[in-house]
Scaffold this active site. Sequence first.
Site, PDB file in Angstrom:
ATOM      1  N   LEU A  80       0.839  -1.202   0.000  1.00  0.00           N
ATOM      2  CA  LEU A  80       0.000   0.000   0.000  1.00  0.00           C
ATOM      3  C   LEU A  80       0.875   1.254   0.000  1.00  0.00           C
ATOM      4  O   LEU A  80       1.669   1.462   0.907  1.00  0.00           O
ATOM      5  CB  LEU A  80      -0.921   0.012   1.223  1.00  0.00           C
ATOM      6  CG  LEU A  80      -1.871  -1.188   1.376  1.00  0.00           C
ATOM      7  CD1 LEU A  80      -2.831  -0.946   2.540  1.00  0.00           C
ATOM      8  CD2 LEU A  80      -2.642  -1.454   0.092  1.00  0.00           C
ATOM      9  N   GLY A  89      -1.204   6.542   0.014  1.00  0.00           N
ATOM     10  CA  GLY A  89      -1.387   7.672   0.937  1.00  0.00           C
ATOM     11  C   GLY A  89      -0.626   8.896   0.450  1.00  0.00           C
ATOM     12  O   GLY A  89       0.420   8.785  -0.192  1.00  0.00           O
ATOM     13  N   ARG A 138       2.319  14.733   5.763  1.00  0.00           N
ATOM     14  CA  ARG A 138       3.157  15.136   6.898  1.00  0.00           C
ATOM     15  C   ARG A 138       4.644  15.253   6.535  1.00  0.00           C
ATOM     16  O   ARG A 138       5.437  15.769   7.301  1.00  0.00           O
ATOM     17  CB  ARG A 138       2.963  14.154   8.067  1.00  0.00           C
ATOM     18  CG  ARG A 138       1.630  14.352   8.773  1.00  0.00           C
ATOM     19  CD  ARG A 138       1.315  13.225   9.733  1.00  0.00           C
ATOM     20  NE  ARG A 138       0.822  12.037   9.039  1.00  0.00           N
ATOM     21  CZ  ARG A 138       0.498  10.903   9.648  1.00  0.00           C
ATOM     22  NH1 ARG A 138       0.644  10.785  10.949  1.00  0.00           N
ATOM     23  NH2 ARG A 138       0.043   9.872   8.948  1.00  0.00           N
ATOM     24  N   GLU A 149      -8.376   0.885  16.340  1.00  0.00           N
ATOM     25  CA  GLU A 149      -7.575   2.061  16.006  1.00  0.00           C
ATOM     26  C   GLU A 149      -7.545   3.001  17.204  1.00  0.00           C
ATOM     27  O   GLU A 149      -8.512   3.065  17.978  1.00  0.00           O
ATOM     28  CB  GLU A 149      -8.173   2.772  14.776  1.00  0.00           C
ATOM     29  CG  GLU A 149      -7.924   2.034  13.484  1.00  0.00           C
ATOM     30  CD  GLU A 149      -6.448   1.761  13.240  1.00  0.00           C
ATOM     31  OE1 GLU A 149      -5.661   2.712  13.170  1.00  0.00           O
ATOM     32  OE2 GLU A 149      -6.067   0.574  13.129  1.00  0.00           O
ATOM     33  N   ARG A 163      34.905  10.878  -6.680  1.00  0.00           N
ATOM     34  CA  ARG A 163      33.605  11.093  -7.324  1.00  0.00           C
ATOM     35  C   ARG A 163      33.311   9.982  -8.338  1.00  0.00           C
ATOM     36  O   ARG A 163      34.179   9.192  -8.686  1.00  0.00           O
ATOM     37  CB  ARG A 163      33.591  12.476  -7.967  1.00  0.00           C
ATOM     38  CG  ARG A 163      33.618  13.582  -6.901  1.00  0.00           C
ATOM     39  CD  ARG A 163      33.849  14.944  -7.513  1.00  0.00           C
ATOM     40  NE  ARG A 163      32.911  15.213  -8.591  1.00  0.00           N
ATOM     41  CZ  ARG A 163      33.095  16.140  -9.518  1.00  0.00           C
ATOM     42  NH1 ARG A 163      34.184  16.893  -9.495  1.00  0.00           N
ATOM     43  NH2 ARG A 163      32.203  16.320 -10.464  1.00  0.00           N
ATOM     44  N   ALA A 186      52.216  17.563  -5.567  1.00  0.00           N
ATOM     45  CA  ALA A 186      51.235  18.397  -4.868  1.00  0.00           C
ATOM     46  C   ALA A 186      50.738  19.510  -5.778  1.00  0.00           C
ATOM     47  O   ALA A 186      51.512  20.110  -6.517  1.00  0.00           O
ATOM     48  CB  ALA A 186      51.876  18.991  -3.630  1.00  0.00           C
TER      49      ALA A 186
HETATM   50  C1  UD1 Z   1      -2.111   2.200  10.095  1.00  0.00           C
HETATM   51  C2  UD1 Z   1      -3.022   1.181  10.824  1.00  0.00           C
HETATM   52  C3  UD1 Z   1      -2.668   1.163  12.313  1.00  0.00           C
HETATM   53  C4  UD1 Z   1      -1.204   0.826  12.489  1.00  0.00           C
HETATM   54  C5  UD1 Z   1      -0.309   1.794  11.674  1.00  0.00           C
HETATM   55  C6  UD1 Z   1       1.115   1.287  11.675  1.00  0.00           C
HETATM   56  C7  UD1 Z   1      -5.177   1.112   9.641  1.00  0.00           C
HETATM   57  C8  UD1 Z   1      -6.588   1.530   9.660  1.00  0.00           C
HETATM   58  N1  UD1 Z   1      -4.409   1.541  10.638  1.00  0.00           N
HETATM   59  O1  UD1 Z   1      -2.361   3.506  10.575  1.00  0.00           O
HETATM   60  O2  UD1 Z   1      -3.458   0.192  12.992  1.00  0.00           O
HETATM   61  O3  UD1 Z   1      -0.862   0.886  13.865  1.00  0.00           O
HETATM   62  O4  UD1 Z   1      -0.738   1.852  10.295  1.00  0.00           O
HETATM   63  O5  UD1 Z   1       1.995   2.179  11.043  1.00  0.00           O
HETATM   64  O6  UD1 Z   1      -4.775   0.393   8.754  1.00  0.00           O
HETATM   65  N2  UD1 Z   1      -2.724   4.016   2.354  1.00  0.00           N
HETATM   66  C9  UD1 Z   1      -3.271   3.887   1.112  1.00  0.00           C
HETATM   67  N3  UD1 Z   1      -4.506   4.395   0.882  1.00  0.00           N
HETATM   68  C10 UD1 Z   1      -5.261   4.994   1.842  1.00  0.00           C
HETATM   69  C11 UD1 Z   1      -4.690   5.149   3.119  1.00  0.00           C
HETATM   70  C12 UD1 Z   1      -3.433   4.639   3.350  1.00  0.00           C
HETATM   71  O7  UD1 Z   1      -2.636   3.322   0.218  1.00  0.00           O
HETATM   72  O8  UD1 Z   1      -6.378   5.419   1.540  1.00  0.00           O
HETATM   73  C13 UD1 Z   1      -1.384   3.480   2.606  1.00  0.00           C
HETATM   74  C14 UD1 Z   1      -0.351   4.565   2.940  1.00  0.00           C
HETATM   75  O9  UD1 Z   1       0.332   4.981   1.781  1.00  0.00           O
HETATM   76  C15 UD1 Z   1       0.582   3.845   3.916  1.00  0.00           C
HETATM   77  C16 UD1 Z   1      -0.311   2.780   4.558  1.00  0.00           C
HETATM   78  O10 UD1 Z   1      -1.428   2.622   3.718  1.00  0.00           O
HETATM   79  O11 UD1 Z   1       1.647   3.190   3.228  1.00  0.00           O
HETATM   80  C17 UD1 Z   1      -0.743   3.169   5.982  1.00  0.00           C
HETATM   81  O12 UD1 Z   1      -1.532   4.346   5.939  1.00  0.00           O
HETATM   82  P1  UD1 Z   1      -1.482   5.445   7.064  1.00  0.00           P
HETATM   83  O13 UD1 Z   1      -2.519   6.466   6.758  1.00  0.00           O
HETATM   84  O14 UD1 Z   1      -0.097   5.908   7.281  1.00  0.00           O
HETATM   85  O15 UD1 Z   1      -2.015   4.579   8.344  1.00  0.00           O
HETATM   86  P2  UD1 Z   1      -1.779   4.869   9.869  1.00  0.00           P
HETATM   87  O16 UD1 Z   1      -2.669   5.981  10.302  1.00  0.00           O
HETATM   88  O17 UD1 Z   1      -0.332   5.029  10.098  1.00  0.00           O
HETATM   89 CA    CA Z   2       1.599   5.322   8.683  1.00  0.00          CA
END
Ligand code: UD1
Ligand code: CA
Length: 445
Positions: free
Chosen positions: A11, A14, A18, A155, A316, A363
């Site tokens: 996944l 996101g 941040r 959560e 380099r 040098a």
């Molecule tokens: C999530 C978990 C939480 C866990 C934490 C660990 C859920 C609901 N919660 O929270 O239990 O403790 O990770 O780090 O799963 N993403 C998508 N599409 C979306 C939302 C997210 O692809 O619509 C992907 C993001 O790119 C990321 C991952 O899913 O790689 C996690 O998403 P994020 O929003 O960071 O979840 P957390 O709030 O951290």
């Molecule tokens: Ca996260």
Amino acid sequence: MTAKNTAIIILAAGKGTRMKSKTPKVLHEICGKTMIGHVIDTALSIDSSKIITVVSHGMEDVAGAIKHASSVVIQENQHGTGDAVKPALKELKSFDGNILILYADTPLITHETLAQMMDSLKSSDIVVLGFRPEDPAEYGRLVVNEAGELIKIVEFKDASPSEKKIHLCNSGVIAAKANLLQELVAKINNKNAKGEYYLTDIIGLAQNAGKKCTYVEGDEDEVLGVNNRVQLSEAEYIYQNRLRATAMVEGATLIDPETVYLCHDTRIDSDVIIYPNVTFGKNVWVESGVVIKSFCHIEGARIKSGAVVGPFARLRPGTEIGEEAHIGNFVEIKKSKIGKEVKIGHLSYIGDATVGSNSNIGAGTVTCNYDGYNKYETTIGKGVFVGSNSALVAPVKIGDKAFIGAGSTITKNIEADSLAVARNKQLNKENWAKHFRKKNEKNKL
Ligand code: UD1
Ligand code: CA
């Protein structure tokens, strides 16, 4: 069931707001490799039939970075992790093996932990990777019954005060039987504090359906989720320490390991000694017996066995340092092949050059390789002696065992065994200084 019966979903859709960056979060680097690159490489270490990465619209760069290893699907809108898996599951409709779900913002996960999860999946329906962080903060919590079975994930925003006290947290990594996962994900709703589809809800749903869910515990350092640049630096710190430890275990001496910065692909052979404060960029190979002294910056270079580099040297990209060569302080070398036992001891710039074995570069020698438009090559033969403070104006060739007088500006090729001196002849005037002083002292006001 064979290992090939595993599909992996990553996944990465996101927005990563941040990070406050124009670059998608998962393209930020840890030890010179993107976060998604780390996750892909770990995914590749698991024997799988397919890797599918979920991205959002506009993430062409991410898709481009992983196309060698993963297919890419789009999540239209970011409605949560439960929604994100859907486009990937669509591709896996007829797949009835195991599915492993990874988060692209959790880049430090190891092969061993994932293998342990896949193993544990043999005797259960869903396996979650949990961990016990020093500060559970806002991670989801794993709710476990007295029999040690995982019964739900809650959560942070939806947790009761007693649930918030649970220390066992969700890393996000989940392994599940494909058919069950398809069935459960279809049932996830968004009736929760964030109004999102939580992938984590599949545990409660599985429990209701009488399925067996369990968890494996990982190390906090492995499951760090990177949401901002503070966590990015924490991930860098953890991964640097892993690389340093590996280098030392493989036979390199790092006198003060925490001050040596490695790149994910730095290759260090045995019996190398690295002094404090050395930085390695991408694509460096240090052969056995090499000594790298303090304050060197090295990237895109191969240093052959027995060479000594530094202190204060900069190598380099495109540089090769020959066996037993000595590269000293304030020497910069770019795209050059330096032969065996060559000495470039002090204050030099060598670019687009070849230096034959046993040559001595004095040098302050500078290869003038650039005229503002193009780059030109300098070819120095074997056993050449270049006197201090010489400028070699490229393109220029210096034959074997030639000798260049100090302070020369060389613009023409030099034959083997010849001497070239390209500076004004020295003029000595006897007693000139004495007369000069006398005259001036008389006229002094
Ligand atoms: C999530 C978990 C939480 C866990 C934490 C660990 C859920 C609901 N919660 O929270 O239990 O403790 O990770 O780090 O799963 N993403 C998508 N599409 C979306 C939302 C997210 O692809 O619509 C992907 C993001 O790119 C990321 C991952 O899913 O790689 C996690 O998403 P994020 O929003 O960071 O979840 P957390 O709030 O951290
Ligand atoms: Ca996260």
